[in-house]
Design an enzyme around this catalytic site. Structure first.
Site, PDB file in Angstrom:
ATOM      1  N   PHE A  22      -3.423   3.110  -2.230  1.00 44.79           N
ATOM      2  CA  PHE A  22      -2.578   4.265  -2.515  1.00 44.79           C
ATOM      3  C   PHE A  22      -1.867   4.688  -1.248  1.00 44.79           C
ATOM      4  O   PHE A  22      -2.500   5.003  -0.239  1.00 44.79           O
ATOM      5  CB  PHE A  22      -3.398   5.448  -3.063  1.00 44.79           C
ATOM      6  CG  PHE A  22      -2.545   6.659  -3.318  1.00 44.79           C
ATOM      7  CD1 PHE A  22      -1.715   6.716  -4.438  1.00 44.79           C
ATOM      8  CD2 PHE A  22      -2.525   7.724  -2.428  1.00 44.79           C
ATOM      9  CE1 PHE A  22      -0.897   7.818  -4.660  1.00 44.79           C
ATOM     10  CE2 PHE A  22      -1.709   8.829  -2.646  1.00 44.79           C
ATOM     11  CZ  PHE A  22      -0.898   8.872  -3.765  1.00 44.79           C
ATOM     12  N   ASP A  47      -2.926   2.998   7.346  1.00 45.43           N
ATOM     13  CA  ASP A  47      -2.690   4.290   6.708  1.00 45.43           C
ATOM     14  C   ASP A  47      -3.974   5.107   6.821  1.00 45.43           C
ATOM     15  O   ASP A  47      -4.916   4.929   6.052  1.00 45.43           O
ATOM     16  CB  ASP A  47      -2.290   4.056   5.238  1.00 45.43           C
ATOM     17  CG  ASP A  47      -2.130   5.356   4.451  1.00 45.43           C
ATOM     18  OD1 ASP A  47      -2.544   6.421   4.958  1.00 45.43           O
ATOM     19  OD2 ASP A  47      -1.609   5.298   3.318  1.00 45.43           O
ATOM     20  N   LYS A  63      -2.629  14.645   5.545  1.00 49.82           N
ATOM     21  CA  LYS A  63      -3.774  15.417   5.045  1.00 49.82           C
ATOM     22  C   LYS A  63      -4.399  16.327   6.113  1.00 49.82           C
ATOM     23  O   LYS A  63      -3.819  17.345   6.449  1.00 49.82           O
ATOM     24  CB  LYS A  63      -4.798  14.479   4.400  1.00 49.82           C
ATOM     25  CG  LYS A  63      -4.220  13.777   3.177  1.00 49.82           C
ATOM     26  CD  LYS A  63      -5.217  13.482   2.091  1.00 49.82           C
ATOM     27  CE  LYS A  63      -4.527  13.263   0.760  1.00 49.82           C
ATOM     28  NZ  LYS A  63      -4.079  11.896   0.523  1.00 49.82           N
TER      29      LYS A  63
HETATM   30  C1  LIG Z   1      -2.740  11.346   0.180  1.00 46.09           C
HETATM   31  C2  LIG Z   1      -2.410  10.001   0.695  1.00 46.09           C
HETATM   32  C3  LIG Z   1      -1.065   9.598   0.883  1.00 46.09           C
HETATM   33  C4  LIG Z   1       0.096  10.461   0.474  1.00 46.09           C
HETATM   34  O1  LIG Z   1       0.167  11.643   1.189  1.00 46.09           O
HETATM   35  P1  LIG Z   1       1.050  12.847   0.605  1.00 46.09           P
HETATM   36  O2  LIG Z   1       0.968  13.898   1.652  1.00 46.09           O
HETATM   37  O3  LIG Z   1       0.423  13.247  -0.701  1.00 46.09           O
HETATM   38  O4  LIG Z   1       2.424  12.332   0.407  1.00 46.09           O
HETATM   39  C5  LIG Z   1      -0.842   8.346   1.414  1.00 46.09           C
HETATM   40  N1  LIG Z   1      -1.845   7.540   1.754  1.00 46.09           N
HETATM   41  C6  LIG Z   1      -3.135   7.890   1.614  1.00 46.09           C
HETATM   42  C7  LIG Z   1      -4.210   6.956   2.042  1.00 46.09           C
HETATM   43  C8  LIG Z   1      -3.464   9.130   1.058  1.00 46.09           C
HETATM   44  O5  LIG Z   1      -4.742   9.473   0.873  1.00 46.09           O
END
Ligand SMILES: *Cc1c(COP(=O)(O)O)cnc(C)c1O
Length: 399
Positions: free
Chosen positions: A138, A223, A252
């Site tokens: 994700f 990420d 986050k």
């Molecule tokens: C939450 C998340 C995103 C997206 O971040 P947003 O601030 O919601 O756009 C991308 N990668 C990972 C691993 C995430 O947990």
């Protein structure tokens, strides 16, 4: 603004429906606790999806926001501002990266990483543009980050997708190597796939991937939006494996609750040209001031040691609960843990737990995820277990 309950429920009709939400609205929070419109209190083990690293409304953030709001809120990204440059320096130092681009959301930071990989491929690898990502990954909800994601539910949405993403299998190096060719610019992954249900890339896999990407001369992009900023008990999850990526994204917990994200790169990978990247709110001093305060607080040996200690405790409590109720294993790292249920009752459990005043999340039907504040106390963990046990008794007794 004050409103009657009737007014509040009427007002909800103005909110664009994008997901189903319980019929309540939260009004205030403090630490691990949230209060709704009827002043019912909830113990929050979701924390805005691992966003409120220091819990609700920490004094440190309120102070940073207030001080900065009275000093400088925005001065246009056409100019440097003091808070953004100081924050970039600290973030670079803490992560071992050289350059920092501040963003407003995780998806935006990842979108930037994808563009950077394409720019890098154009410049250094004869126009290579493909990015290898992973099944069940994700990376966000913009069109390119949805295309990069491997979430099955995304597969049929918003076609045609952005091309150029090939999906490998996590912890299967051969599946990555099989996809590397002259068009490959980068490999991108989460150290722990959060939305997939807290599925970790093993430390050995991360190290092998580092060696593989180096050998083939392609970028390794990590990420760390969910796993970064102390969530796994180290400042960044790739530290557990001793891996330094070429590109890292954060979000986050980075702002402790405010919209703040970042794209970081080594000097070698950092190759944007003027006009490639930017944005109206990017690097605004208000958010940078908060980020700086949060980073200083979390990047501290004693703070991180406490995250690891609370993790050991929460894990032990979840394992005991699992043994008592015949549930599955506990997995994850730090304060990003999941409990496998042995049936698809996650959604019912989330509802039942909320009725017992506990907020948890079920990223998959057979799984609960726990992302408390990094400052959660043992007493709060005990309290959460009591509430969860009551919910479990109801749900498993009623199936
Ligand atoms: C939450 C998340 C995103 C997206 O971040 P947003 O601030 O919601 O756009 C991308 N990668 C990972 C691993 C995430 O947990």
């Amino acid at each position: 603004m004050q409103a009657t309950t009737t007014e509040m429920f009427e007002a909800m009709n103005a909110v664009m429906p994008i997901t189903s939400r319980p019929a309540l609205a939260f009004v205030r929070g403090r630490g691990s606790w949230l209060w709704d419109h009827e002043d019912r209190v909830y113990l929050d083990f979701v924390q805005g999806w691992a966003v409120n690293a220091l819990g609700h409304c920490p004094a440190l953030i309120a102070r940073a926001l207030n001080d900065q709001a009275n000093t400088l809120i925005n001065c246009s990204p056409a100019y440097h501002n003091l808070q953004a440059v100081l924050y970039a320096r600290e973030l670079a130092k803490a992560s071992g990266m050289d350059h920092v681009f501040l963003a407003n959301s995780g998806a935006e930071a990842n979108e930037g990483a994808i563009k950077l990989a394409r720019r890098w491929g154009a410049r250094h690898r004869d126009g290579a543009y493909e990015i290898i990502t992973f099944e069940d990954a994700f990376h966000g909800r913009t069109l390119a980050t949805m295309s990069a994601s491997g979430k099955r539910e995304f597969a049929a949405l918003f076609e045609p997708k952005v091309p150029g993403f090939r999906k490998a299998r996590l912890n299967d190096l051969a599946s990555v190597e099989a996809l590397i060719n002259s068009r490959t610019a980068a490999v991108m992954l989460e150290p722990i796939q959060g939305e997939a249900g807290v599925v970790a890339a093993s430390d050995a896999f991360l190290r092998d991937l580092r060696a593989l990407t180096t050998r083939h001369g392609v970028l390794l992009m990590v990420d760390e939006i969910q796993t970064g900023m102390g969530r796994t008990g180290r400042l960044f999850a790739c530290e557990h494996a001793g891996v330094r990526p070429d590109v890292m994204t954060l979000g986050k917990g980075l702002g402790g609750g405010v919209p703040l994200a970042a794209l970081l790169a080594t000097r070698e990978a950092s190759c944007f040209e003027p006009g490639d990247q930017g944005g109206t709110f990017n690097g605004n001093p208000l958010m940078a001031a908060v980020g700086l305060a949060v980073l200083e607080h979390i990047n501290d040996a004693a703070f991180l040691a406490n995250v690891r200690a609370q993790s050991v405790y929460l894990r032990a409590r979840l394992e005991r609960l699992s043994a008592q109720h015949g549930l599955g294993p506990v997995r994850g790292r730090g304060l990003l843990l999941a409990l496998e249920l042995n049936r698809d009752c996650g959604a019912e459990l989330v509802t039942a737990a909320r009725e017992h005043g506990l907020l948890i999340n079920a990223p998959r039907p057979h799984l609960l995820r726990f992302m408390p504040s990094l400052t959660v106390s043992r007493a709060e963990i005990d309290d959460a277990m009591t509430r969860l046990e009551a919910a479990l008794g109801e749900v498993t007794g009623s199936i």
